[in-house]
Design a protein around this motif. Structure first.
Motif, PDB file in Angstrom:
ATOM      1  N   LEU A  53       4.908  16.793  98.749  1.00  0.00           N
ATOM      2  CA  LEU A  53       3.630  17.494  98.623  1.00  0.00           C
ATOM      3  C   LEU A  53       2.673  17.185  99.775  1.00  0.00           C
ATOM      4  N   LEU A  54       2.765  15.988 100.350  1.00  0.00           N
ATOM      5  CA  LEU A  54       1.911  15.658 101.490  1.00  0.00           C
ATOM      6  C   LEU A  54       2.215  16.537 102.703  1.00  0.00           C
ATOM      7  N   SER A  55       3.430  17.004 102.797  1.00  0.00           N
ATOM      8  CA  SER A  55       3.791  17.860 103.922  1.00  0.00           C
ATOM      9  C   SER A  55       3.436  19.332 103.671  1.00  0.00           C
ATOM     10  N   PHE A  56       2.822  19.614 102.550  1.00  0.00           N
ATOM     11  CA  PHE A  56       2.466  20.975 102.118  1.00  0.00           C
ATOM     12  C   PHE A  56       1.715  21.768 103.193  1.00  0.00           C
ATOM     13  N   ALA A  57       0.562  21.279 103.621  1.00  0.00           N
ATOM     14  CA  ALA A  57      -0.278  22.022 104.568  1.00  0.00           C
ATOM     15  C   ALA A  57       0.380  22.136 105.937  1.00  0.00           C
ATOM     16  N   ILE A  58       0.989  21.065 106.394  1.00  0.00           N
ATOM     17  CA  ILE A  58       1.644  21.087 107.700  1.00  0.00           C
ATOM     18  C   ILE A  58       2.742  22.151 107.722  1.00  0.00           C
ATOM     19  N   THR A  59       3.552  22.151 106.694  1.00  0.00           N
ATOM     20  CA  THR A  59       4.663  23.100 106.642  1.00  0.00           C
ATOM     21  C   THR A  59       4.166  24.537 106.512  1.00  0.00           C
ATOM     22  N   TYR A  60       3.186  24.754 105.628  1.00  0.00           N
ATOM     23  CA  TYR A  60       2.676  26.116 105.434  1.00  0.00           C
ATOM     24  C   TYR A  60       2.176  26.706 106.755  1.00  0.00           C
ATOM     25  N   PHE A  61       1.262  25.996 107.408  1.00  0.00           N
ATOM     26  CA  PHE A  61       0.667  26.547 108.620  1.00  0.00           C
ATOM     27  C   PHE A  61       1.667  26.628 109.776  1.00  0.00           C
ATOM     28  N   SER A  62       2.573  25.681 109.856  1.00  0.00           N
ATOM     29  CA  SER A  62       3.596  25.734 110.910  1.00  0.00           C
ATOM     30  C   SER A  62       4.514  26.933 110.714  1.00  0.00           C
ATOM     31  N   GLN A  63       4.979  27.137 109.487  1.00  0.00           N
ATOM     32  CA  GLN A  63       5.855  28.285 109.221  1.00  0.00           C
ATOM     33  C   GLN A  63       5.093  29.598 109.378  1.00  0.00           C
ATOM     34  N   ARG A  64       3.877  29.650 108.875  1.00  0.00           N
ATOM     35  CA  ARG A  64       3.090  30.881 108.941  1.00  0.00           C
ATOM     36  C   ARG A  64       2.847  31.325 110.382  1.00  0.00           C
ATOM     37  N   TYR A  65       2.348  30.409 111.201  1.00  0.00           N
ATOM     38  CA  TYR A  65       1.913  30.791 112.537  1.00  0.00           C
ATOM     39  C   TYR A  65       3.000  30.711 113.603  1.00  0.00           C
ATOM     40  N   PHE A  66       3.872  29.721 113.521  1.00  0.00           N
ATOM     41  CA  PHE A  66       4.885  29.563 114.566  1.00  0.00           C
ATOM     42  C   PHE A  66       6.192  30.262 114.219  1.00  0.00           C
ATOM     43  N   ALA A  67       6.698  30.020 113.026  1.00  0.00           N
ATOM     44  CA  ALA A  67       8.017  30.558 112.687  1.00  0.00           C
ATOM     45  C   ALA A  67       7.977  32.045 112.373  1.00  0.00           C
ATOM     46  N   PHE A  68       7.057  32.445 111.491  1.00  0.00           N
ATOM     47  CA  PHE A  68       7.043  33.842 111.039  1.00  0.00           C
ATOM     48  C   PHE A  68       5.949  34.679 111.688  1.00  0.00           C
ATOM     49  N   GLN A  69       5.067  34.045 112.433  1.00  0.00           N
ATOM     50  CA  GLN A  69       3.981  34.732 113.121  1.00  0.00           C
ATOM     51  C   GLN A  69       3.343  35.780 112.210  1.00  0.00           C
ATOM     52  N   SER A  70       3.031  35.321 111.005  1.00  0.00           N
ATOM     53  CA  SER A  70       2.565  36.221 109.958  1.00  0.00           C
ATOM     54  C   SER A  70       1.098  36.593 110.114  1.00  0.00           C
ATOM     55  N   GLU A  71       0.817  37.824 109.793  1.00  0.00           N
ATOM     56  CA  GLU A  71      -0.558  38.325 109.742  1.00  0.00           C
ATOM     57  C   GLU A  71      -0.907  38.728 108.316  1.00  0.00           C
ATOM     58  N   SER A  72      -0.122  38.239 107.350  1.00  0.00           N
ATOM     59  CA  SER A  72      -0.383  38.563 105.948  1.00  0.00           C
ATOM     60  C   SER A  72      -1.707  37.934 105.513  1.00  0.00           C
ATOM     61  N   THR A  73      -2.273  38.459 104.461  1.00  0.00           N
ATOM     62  CA  THR A  73      -3.530  37.950 103.936  1.00  0.00           C
ATOM     63  C   THR A  73      -3.342  36.493 103.498  1.00  0.00           C
ATOM     64  N   LEU A  74      -4.286  35.647 103.861  1.00  0.00           N
ATOM     65  CA  LEU A  74      -4.144  34.209 103.662  1.00  0.00           C
ATOM     66  C   LEU A  74      -4.048  33.802 102.191  1.00  0.00           C
ATOM     67  N   ALA A  75      -5.001  34.208 101.372  1.00  0.00           N
ATOM     68  CA  ALA A  75      -5.040  33.735  99.978  1.00  0.00           C
ATOM     69  C   ALA A  75      -3.770  34.073  99.187  1.00  0.00           C
TER      70      ALA A  75
END
Length: 140
Positions: A53-75
């Motif tokens: 669970l401590l890696s939650f935020a790191i993984t989310y933002f890393s996958q969102r912005y670097f891996a999937f380059q997502s522009e989906s709505t954040l919430a």
């Protein structure tokens, strides 16, 4: 072929980005688990989900912005990611516990759990967590 061109070509592959980012996040998660359990003596059944669970935020933002380059709505993507993390936390804890009960190293259990969750997470991230708002598809 120019090394810069080769690097750009490899990095443009979404599966490579997913695995690279996931690997870095796995090392952070594994390191936290090792510190808590091996160094601090926290019981495995507590240390495993806490490290995860401590890696939650790191993984989310890393996958969102670097891996999937997502522009989906954040919430909505955070809510879907949270649901996936809850599921993965239970699965990871169960796999690590089972490996330990079988007399295997907890590290073996952690590696097995990462292998299993890596496969289903790719598809969950691509088609559900980071899916584009309009067409339901992320271009990876």
């Amino acid at each position: 072929m120019n090394p810069d061109s080769l690097l750009r070509r490899v990095w443009s592959n979404g599966v490579f980005r997913y695995l690279f980012v996931g690997g870095a996040c796995f090392l952070a998660d594994l390191g936290l688990l090792w510190i808590m359990h091996a160094l601090l003596g926290v019981p495995l059944v507590i240390a495993t989900p806490v490290a995860f669970l401590l890696s939650f935020a790191i993984t989310y933002f890393s996958q969102r912005y670097f891996a999937f380059q997502s522009e989906s709505t954040l919430a909505p993507s955070v809510a879907r990611y949270t649901a996936l993390v809850a599921f993965n936390t239970v699965a990871t804890t169960g796999i690590v516990w089972a490996a330990d009960e079988l007399g295997w190293s907890w590290i073996v259990g952690k590696v097995i759990s990462v292998g299993v969750t890596t496969v289903w997470n790719f598809f969950a991230y691509r088609y559900w967590v980071f899916a584009a708002k309009n067409d339901g598809e992320v271009h990876v």
